[in-house]
Design a protein around this motif. Structure first.
Motif, PDB file in Angstrom:
ATOM      1  N   GLY A  79      -5.855  -6.513  47.042  1.00  0.00           N
ATOM      2  CA  GLY A  79      -7.030  -6.543  46.189  1.00  0.00           C
ATOM      3  C   GLY A  79      -7.958  -7.679  46.575  1.00  0.00           C
ATOM      4  N   VAL A  80      -9.249  -7.379  46.577  1.00  0.00           N
ATOM      5  CA  VAL A  80     -10.269  -8.402  46.785  1.00  0.00           C
ATOM      6  C   VAL A  80     -11.229  -8.303  45.598  1.00  0.00           C
ATOM      7  CG1 VAL A  80     -12.133  -9.233  48.262  1.00  0.00           C
ATOM      8  CG2 VAL A  80     -10.067  -8.278  49.299  1.00  0.00           C
ATOM      9  N   LEU A  81     -11.224  -9.334  44.780  1.00  0.00           N
ATOM     10  CA  LEU A  81     -12.063  -9.381  43.583  1.00  0.00           C
ATOM     11  C   LEU A  81     -13.305 -10.186  43.888  1.00  0.00           C
ATOM     12  CD1 LEU A  81     -12.303  -8.801  40.516  1.00  0.00           C
ATOM     13  CD2 LEU A  81     -11.119 -10.990  40.150  1.00  0.00           C
ATOM     14  N   THR A  82     -14.469  -9.580  43.659  1.00  0.00           N
ATOM     15  CA  THR A  82     -15.738 -10.280  43.843  1.00  0.00           C
ATOM     16  C   THR A  82     -16.457 -10.334  42.500  1.00  0.00           C
ATOM     17  OG1 THR A  82     -17.069  -8.319  44.383  1.00  0.00           O
ATOM     18  CG2 THR A  82     -15.907  -9.401  46.215  1.00  0.00           C
ATOM     19  N   THR A  83     -17.641 -10.884  42.492  1.00  0.00           N
ATOM     20  CA  THR A  83     -18.398 -11.028  41.253  1.00  0.00           C
ATOM     21  C   THR A  83     -18.904  -9.703  40.705  1.00  0.00           C
ATOM     22  OG1 THR A  83     -20.391 -11.460  42.541  1.00  0.00           O
ATOM     23  CG2 THR A  83     -19.143 -13.376  41.753  1.00  0.00           C
ATOM     24  N   ASP A  84     -18.874  -8.641  41.516  1.00  0.00           N
ATOM     25  CA  ASP A  84     -19.400  -7.362  41.031  1.00  0.00           C
ATOM     26  C   ASP A  84     -18.501  -6.158  41.280  1.00  0.00           C
ATOM     27  OD1 ASP A  84     -19.782  -7.296  43.776  1.00  0.00           O
ATOM     28  OD2 ASP A  84     -21.841  -6.598  43.675  1.00  0.00           O
ATOM     29  N   ARG A  85     -17.271  -6.374  41.812  1.00  0.00           N
ATOM     30  CA  ARG A  85     -16.384  -5.228  42.063  1.00  0.00           C
ATOM     31  C   ARG A  85     -14.973  -5.681  42.422  1.00  0.00           C
ATOM     32  NH1 ARG A  85     -19.847  -2.840  46.627  1.00  0.00           N
ATOM     33  NH2 ARG A  85     -21.308  -4.057  45.430  1.00  0.00           N
ATOM     34  N   LEU A  86     -14.068  -4.712  42.365  1.00  0.00           N
ATOM     35  CA  LEU A  86     -12.698  -4.887  42.843  1.00  0.00           C
ATOM     36  C   LEU A  86     -12.521  -3.920  44.003  1.00  0.00           C
ATOM     37  CD1 LEU A  86      -9.763  -5.940  42.620  1.00  0.00           C
ATOM     38  CD2 LEU A  86      -9.341  -4.083  40.996  1.00  0.00           C
TER      39      LEU A  86
END
Length: 140
Positions: free
Chosen positions: A29-36
């Motif tokens: 998983g890569v979590l960013t400020t606008d999506r997973l």
């Protein structure tokens, strides 16, 4: 303020498949400020993206001895089940990133509404002054 797309967290979590047997599949998983983003374990496969604009909430958090189970609900009422190691706190990270995204979007909507309201008021004031000015110049 965080920039759009900034990576907040990376690591392993598991997603329950939609298949008949509903097996748990490991994902990076890569979590960013606008999506997973969910990367499959195989090489070259495209990641699945869960964009926050289509996620109203993270739901059904349940802790067992080894895992934390949680569900991401989408705007089309689809439920996607996940689990992660008990101490990894993926559910909390995703929930906080989602709330931050929703707060930023609400602020943008408010500012946009305020700007449109101010522009409409200025246009109405200008329209009211036009007939007065035309009447004043017509009398000269």
């Amino acid at each position: 303020m965080r920039s759009s797309g900034e990576v907040l967290r990376e690591g392993e979590l598991e997603k329950r498949s939609d298949s008949l047997f509903q097996v748990w599949k490991k994902k990076r998983g890569v979590l960013t400020t606008d999506r997973l983003k969910l990367f499959p374990t195989g090489l070259g496969a495209r990641p699945k993206e869960l964009r926050f604009h289509s996620i109203p909430k993270v739901d059904c958090v349940e802790r067992t001895g080894k895992y934390v189970y949680f569900t991401i609900v989408t705007t089309d009422h689809k439920e996607i089940d996940f689990r992660c190691a008990g101490g990894s706190h993926w559910n909390a990270s995703i929930t906080l990133a989602l709330l931050d995204f929703q707060n930023r979007r609400a602020l943008q909507d408010f500012r946009s509404l305020r700007e449109r309201t101010a522009a409409a008021a200025a246009a109405a004031a200008a329209a009211e002054q036009e007939p007065e000015e035309a009447g004043a110049t017509g009398q000269s």
